[in-house]
Design an enzyme around this catalytic site. Structure first.
Site, PDB file in Angstrom:
ATOM      1  N   GLY A 145     -11.168  -0.613 -14.722  1.00  0.00           N
ATOM      2  CA  GLY A 145     -12.537  -0.671 -14.201  1.00  0.00           C
ATOM      3  C   GLY A 145     -12.840  -2.050 -13.646  1.00  0.00           C
ATOM      4  O   GLY A 145     -12.019  -2.646 -12.946  1.00  0.00           O
ATOM      5  N   GLY A 146     -14.026  -2.571 -13.987  1.00  0.00           N
ATOM      6  CA  GLY A 146     -14.434  -3.897 -13.492  1.00  0.00           C
ATOM      7  C   GLY A 146     -13.472  -4.978 -13.938  1.00  0.00           C
ATOM      8  O   GLY A 146     -13.153  -5.902 -13.179  1.00  0.00           O
ATOM      9  N   GLU A 180      11.201  -9.638   3.540  1.00  0.00           N
ATOM     10  CA  GLU A 180      12.535  -9.021   3.402  1.00  0.00           C
ATOM     11  C   GLU A 180      12.563  -7.629   4.033  1.00  0.00           C
ATOM     12  O   GLU A 180      13.200  -6.716   3.507  1.00  0.00           O
ATOM     13  CB  GLU A 180      12.939  -8.917   1.927  1.00  0.00           C
TER      14      GLU A 180
END
Ligand SMILES: Cc1cc2nc3c(=O)[nH]c(=O)nc-3n(C[C@H](O)[C@H](O)[C@H](O)COP(=O)(O)OP(=O)(O)OC[C@H]3O[C@@H](n4cnc5c(N)ncnc54)[C@H](O)[C@@H]3O)c2cc1C
Length: 391
Positions: free
Chosen positions: A345-346, A369
């Site tokens: 979440g946050g 690469e």
């Protein structure tokens, strides 16, 4: 430190030798002790003690570890891959330091250099006392190095280089730069001491990815080199491409390390974070995410190990096989990192957790690469016999 054992659903460990498990344990310990505690600060500040790390990795034999002679450890490809995995579980930038030093700069000198060049550079590079970089990409030529603008012209017995290189890992602090340039006879390579007049490297600022790694832009203005600076065995573009194949092998493993660290973090979080009165890991939607990610991670491990065993066999690895590994494992690793981010979440965007740093780092790993598109073209050419690169 997060637990990694539950992630080994398929008993991958049983496929490794004791020696391979020992190398992995050693590198995991170094990454846990030396990198993890500080890497978030290095990343935020854009200041990584590259020279100190190189010396420590050199002492442990991790630089150019898959090469032989000149102080190199002569390890198996699988041991080298596991090393990349453990370093990248801490941070892709730290793994990049080891990849560029060992698989690009040292490999180029080891494979294409003269005996004098090898003696001059390789022991110090293996010890981490000298840092190398590898300059192929240019501001206007990345995926298409065949059209490079950097020129090498003969002047008497000397060579003179003019041009520029972009996005070069370790360039700002390198002692020696392997530089690829176009001459009358085609692409040629040089070992350029970075204190040669006309050589300059500036740090590229404002990166949002791979911040625990030094990346530079090189300018070459009338860089005069003796004939002995040319890599005598490097003939044409296939020489730098062979170095890229080396480095891509490490990335196949390394990217899984970053993904593993994300998944382990997400599982820890999901089993402790409660919403609606129960751990979010108890919700079926979260478990579906975790199961799908674990599946891709396990498949990636098996692919990496298969390619490693092939590389350790007499037949070796073909470039398109390396493309299969790089395309799949980096693409899946970045998907895992982004999905793990949602589980936090946050908190997923917070630097308190490693996930966003890994996800941002993997954006660079996806591009350098050989981009995913370039690896698709390599595989597509093998499947169809048709070259989609050429215009
Ligand atoms: C952090 C970092 C470190 C790096 N370190 C090094 C280093 O040490 N040494 C070095 O030499 N280089 C290094 N690179 C450069 C890297 O290898 C290049 O960025 C990469 O090869 C892509 O080149 P480009 O950035 O010029 O993108 P471009 O080549 O301009 O590509 C842009 C987009 O176009 C797509 N594209 C290009 N051609 C085709 C095509 N034919 N068909 C379909 N799509 C195509 C690409 O896939 C990509 O999505 C580094 C890059 C980064 C970000």
């Amino acid at each position: 430190m997060v637990t990694v054992a539950p992630l080994d659903l398929l008993d991958f460990d049983s496929l490794l030798t004791d020696e391979e498990r020992d190398v992995r344990a050693l590198v995991r310990r170094v990454a846990d002790d030396r990198v993890r505690p500080s890497v978030a600060d290095w990343y935020f500040d854009g200041t990584t003690p590259v020279r100190d790390l190189a010396l420590e990795f050199g002492k442990l034999g991790l630089l150019g570890m898959h090469l032989t002679g000149y102080g190199c450890a002569g390890s198996s490809a699988v041991a080298y891959g596991l090393t990349c995995m453990e370093l990248e579980a801490a941070d892709s930038g730290v793994r990049s330091l080891v990849s560029v030093q060992g698989s690009l700069a040292m490999y180029a000198l080891w494979k294409f250099g003269s005996p004098e060049q090898k003696q001059r550079w390789l022991p110090g590079m293996a010890a981490g006392e000298l840092i190398g970089c590898f300059g192929l990409t240019e501001p206007d030529h990345g995926s298409d190095p065949a059209n490079m603008s950097t020129r090498a012209r003969r002047d008497g017995d000397d060579w003179v280089l003019d041009g520029g290189k972009m996005w070069i890992t370790n360039a700002p602090l390198a002692d020696v730069a392997v530089i690829w340039a176009r001459a009358d006879e085609g692409v040629v390579g040089f070992a350029v001491p970075t204190d040669t007049p006309g050589f300059a490297a500036r740090e590229i600022k404002n990166k949002m990815s791979l911040r625990a790694s030094s990346t530079g832009e090189i300018t070459l203005t009338g860089v005069r080199l003796p004939a002995a600076a040319q890599l005598p065995e490097a003939r044409g573009l296939k020489a730098p491409l062979a170095c890229l194949t080396e480095a891509r092998f490490g990335i196949i493993w390394g990217a899984l390390g970053a993904a593993r660290d994300c998944l382990a973090t997400a599982i820890d979080y999901a089993t402790t974070r409660e919403q609606f009165g129960r751990p979010i890991g108890g919700f079926q939607l979260t478990q579906a995410k975790l199961a799908d990610m674990a599946l891709e991670l396990q498949k990636g491990f098996l692919l990496a190990l298969h390619l490693g065993r092939l590389r350790d066999s007499a037949g070796g690895l073909r470039p398109e096989q390396v493309s299969v590994g790089k395309l799949n494992n980096v693409r899946e690793a970045i998907k895992i990192a982004r999905q793990c981010r949602t589980i936090l979440g946050g908190n997923g965007i917070s630097g308190e957790y490693p996930i966003m740093r890994h996800a941002n780092n993997l954006e660079s790993v996806l591009t350098y690469e050989g981009t995913s598109e370039i690896h698709q073209l390599v595989i597509g050419q093998k499947l169809t016999g048709l070259n989609a690169f050429a215009s």
